[in-house]
Design a protein around this motif. Structure first.
Motif, mmCIF file in Angstrom:
data_model
loop_
_atom_site.group_PDB
_atom_site.id
_atom_site.type_symbol
_atom_site.label_atom_id
_atom_site.label_comp_id
_atom_site.label_asym_id
_atom_site.label_seq_id
_atom_site.Cartn_x
_atom_site.Cartn_y
_atom_site.Cartn_z
ATOM 1 N N ASP A 84 0.885 -1.166 0.000
ATOM 2 C CA ASP A 84 0.000 0.000 0.000
ATOM 3 C C ASP A 84 0.923 1.216 0.000
ATOM 4 O OD1 ASP A 84 -1.875 1.924 0.225
ATOM 5 O OD2 ASP A 84 -2.935 1.043 1.918
ATOM 6 N N ASP A 87 -0.987 4.280 2.973
ATOM 7 C CA ASP A 87 -2.129 3.797 3.754
ATOM 8 C C ASP A 87 -2.578 4.950 4.645
ATOM 9 O OD1 ASP A 87 -3.946 1.836 4.974
ATOM 10 O OD2 ASP A 87 -2.738 2.262 6.744
ATOM 11 N N GLY A 88 -3.873 5.268 4.524
ATOM 12 C CA GLY A 88 -4.372 6.463 5.211
ATOM 13 C C GLY A 88 -4.468 7.612 4.211
ATOM 14 N N THR A 89 -4.862 7.282 2.985
ATOM 15 C CA THR A 89 -4.901 8.297 1.925
ATOM 16 C C THR A 89 -5.808 9.469 2.278
ATOM 17 O OG1 THR A 89 -4.450 6.644 0.233
ATOM 18 C CG2 THR A 89 -5.431 8.693 -0.516
ATOM 19 N N GLY A 187 -4.968 1.818 8.791
ATOM 20 C CA GLY A 187 -5.027 0.455 9.327
ATOM 21 C C GLY A 187 -3.659 -0.195 9.472
ATOM 22 N N GLU A 204 -11.094 -4.744 12.118
ATOM 23 C CA GLU A 204 -11.815 -4.060 11.035
ATOM 24 C C GLU A 204 -12.557 -5.123 10.240
ATOM 25 O OE1 GLU A 204 -9.740 -1.024 8.965
ATOM 26 O OE2 GLU A 204 -11.146 -1.015 7.271
#
Ligand code: IPD
Length: 262
Positions: A84, A87-89, A187, A204
């Motif tokens: 990724d 991550d946390g776009t 995440g 999640e």
């Protein structure tokens, strides 16, 4: 795969994660358009550029390895990188300082190594799945058993809206038990926090493999129990992911089962 071959890949992944983080920061400083993907999540030009950078550099070094990334797809069979780029776009796009670069590597369908890099804090969570994880080169302390109660602190991700809203009921039951709950929208980083003892657990409903792959290796190395039933023949499908410190994991699974039965 031999340990030396994995260590060589881990060293490269660490170097590339740093470069990828710097590239992402550079894009952020120069400004970018934010677009909506078909699933309504946000994406920026930086996500694609960082993934392409990682994909090309990994292919240069290890041309026989497979690749699977959030932005460009690919497959997971045989030794495979699972990435990724950011991550946390959503945080990244809105300049909230919680995002990371996540680089995982699977062998024989199992996590073998992972790197989760938080460029804004210069924090690198890294390691082989066969050894305790490290944070910036220092071995993380072993995880202690934690009870489900006010001393536990858990992260959680987006909870899909399903009939009966089981995810929300689960969060409610944990809050009722006194657990302190956090969702800061990255995440991979929150799972790395579990592996390194900063969180006691994470869950999640539909986490994606690219979010979880690197952190699963760190959790394995930390000896943290986890459940992540991904179908690697369909790597784009999410799965319910749970990871926690010993004892809390079992209590969490029992709580979830009781809620489902009630
Ligand atoms: C997202 C983040 C978020 C999680 C979502 C992911 P992205 O990843 O990890 O915390 O709840 O499920 O999709 O889209 O920012 O790479």
């Amino acid at each position: 795969m031999k340990k030396e071959e994995l260590s060589e890949r881990l060293a490269l992944a660490e170097r590339l994660a740093r470069e990828a983080g710097a590239l992402a920061i550079d894009y952020q400083q120069r400004g970018f358009e934010v677009e909506l993907k078909s699933d309504a999540s946000l994406v920026t030009v930086a996500d694609g550029a960082v993934e392409t950078f990682l994909k090309e550099r990994l292919a240069d070094a290890f041309p026989a390895d497979r690749f699977f990334g959030e932005e460009t797809g690919g497959g997971v069979d045989g030794p495979s990188w699972i990435i990724d780029p950011i991550d946390g776009t959503s945080n990244y796009a809105r300049r909230r300082p919680f995002w990371c670069v996540s680089i995982g590597f699977f062998v024989d369908g199992a996590p073998a190594l992972g790197v989760v890099y938080d460029p804004l804090r210069d924090e690198m969570f890294h390691g082989l799945a066969s050894a305790p994880p490290l944070l910036n080169g220092t071995v993380c302390a072993p995880l202690e058993p934690v009870e489900l109660g006010p001393r536990a602190s858990m992260g959680f991700g987006s909870m899909e809206t399903e009939p009966g809203r089981p995810g929300l009921r689960l969060v409610g039951a944990l809050l009722d038990a006194g657990v302190s709950m956090r969702n800061f929208g990255a995440g991979a980083l929150m799972l790395a926090y579990v592996a390194s003892g900063r969180f006691d657990g994470y869950f999640e409903n539909g986490l994606k493999l690219w979010d979880a792959a690197a952190a699963l290796a760190l959790l394995k190395g930390a000896g943290a129990p986890y459940a992540a039933p991904f179908d690697l023949s369909e790597p784009g499908r999410g799965a319910p992911v749970t990871a926690a410190a010993p004892q809390l994991f079992e209590a969490f699974v029992a709580l979830k089962r009781d809620l489902a039965a009630s």
